[in-house]
Design a protein around this motif. Structure first.
Motif, PDB file in Angstrom:
ATOM      1  N   LEU A 110       0.828  -1.196   0.000  1.00 29.81           N
ATOM      2  CA  LEU A 110       0.000   0.000   0.000  1.00 29.81           C
ATOM      3  C   LEU A 110       0.865   1.249   0.000  1.00 29.81           C
ATOM      4  N   GLY A 111       1.938   1.244   0.789  1.00 29.85           N
ATOM      5  CA  GLY A 111       2.833   2.393   0.838  1.00 29.85           C
ATOM      6  C   GLY A 111       3.501   2.673  -0.498  1.00 29.85           C
ATOM      7  N   PHE A 112       3.970   1.622  -1.165  1.00 30.14           N
ATOM      8  CA  PHE A 112       4.599   1.812  -2.472  1.00 30.14           C
ATOM      9  C   PHE A 112       3.595   2.315  -3.504  1.00 30.14           C
ATOM     10  N   ALA A 113       2.343   1.873  -3.389  1.00 23.97           N
ATOM     11  CA  ALA A 113       1.311   2.372  -4.295  1.00 23.97           C
ATOM     12  C   ALA A 113       1.090   3.868  -4.098  1.00 23.97           C
ATOM     13  N   LEU A 114       1.095   4.323  -2.836  1.00 22.33           N
ATOM     14  CA  LEU A 114       0.933   5.746  -2.557  1.00 22.33           C
ATOM     15  C   LEU A 114       2.134   6.549  -3.031  1.00 22.33           C
TER      16      LEU A 114
END
Length: 209
Positions: A110-114
């Motif tokens: 999720l963090g990498f997507a953001l």
């Protein structure tokens, strides 16, 4: 199919599970700006605009890494020196240094997507890019949110020509009725034709620049 269908759905479901329903789940990240230019400040503003990301300024990478190892942080974002100068002169910038907690893989994804979302937005602003197409028409015309039979009769043949309508139909029948590929040969054939035609056209018009 993956990038236009499965990945948006996966991202939508993931964001909904972690951040939807008024939940308080956020990603705590350290921001280490070793460049301190106008462009790095602009990038920081984009990150701070995300409700799902709580950004804290840190001056030292090693101290931030110690906090990451102890579980106080989930991500560390480091802007390397010379980032703003490279952007201003149109050269290749040094990549951001990203450190993350490898224990929680779902939170890491999720963090990498953001992060990817912010970088994409920054790149679009730097080159003054404007979107020509701004919604996903196939999501609304492919029978995912609204039944095709409820649509106007003149529109239904066009909707059935869209590959996502056959894909969503296959997924529903496999998951709900347990159908096999033999029972879905017509939809499978249409999807195969779409794939082969799209691949052939892409290979024909593609050229290195």
């Amino acid at each position: 199919m993956f990038w236009t269908t499965f990945f948006p759905l996966f991202l939508m479901v993931t964001l909904g599970l972690f951040l939807g329903g008024g939940g308080s789940t956020t990603i705590k990240a350290a921001w280490v700006d070793l460049d301190e230019s106008a462009y790095s400040l602009l990038l920081e503003e984009h990150f701070r605009a995300l409700d799902a990301l709580r950004l804290e300024e840190w001056a030292d990478v090693e101290e931030a890494n110690m906090a990451l190892e102890k579980g106080y942080l989930s991500f560390i974002i480091v802007v390397p020196p010379g980032y703003g100068r490279a952007v201003e002169h149109g050269g290749n910038t040094e990549p951001l240094q990203i450190y993350y907690d490898e224990v929680d893989q779902s939170l890491a994804e999720l963090g990498f997507a953001l992060i990817d979302q912010v970088l994409h937005q920054q790149n679009k602003e730097l080159v003054h890019f404007e979107d020509i197409v701004t919604y996903f028409p196939m999501f609304f015309l492919g029978g995912i949110f609204f039944p095709i039979t409820n649509m106007p009769e003149f529109l239904q043949p066009l909707v059935y020509a869209i590959p996502i309508s056959h894909l969503s139909d296959c997924l529903r029948q496999v998951m709900n009725l347990g159908y096999g590929i033999g029972d879905l040969w017509w939809s499978t054939l249409i999807l195969t034709v779409w794939f082969m035609t799209s691949f052939a056209v892409s290979a024909w018009v593609f050229k290195w620049e």
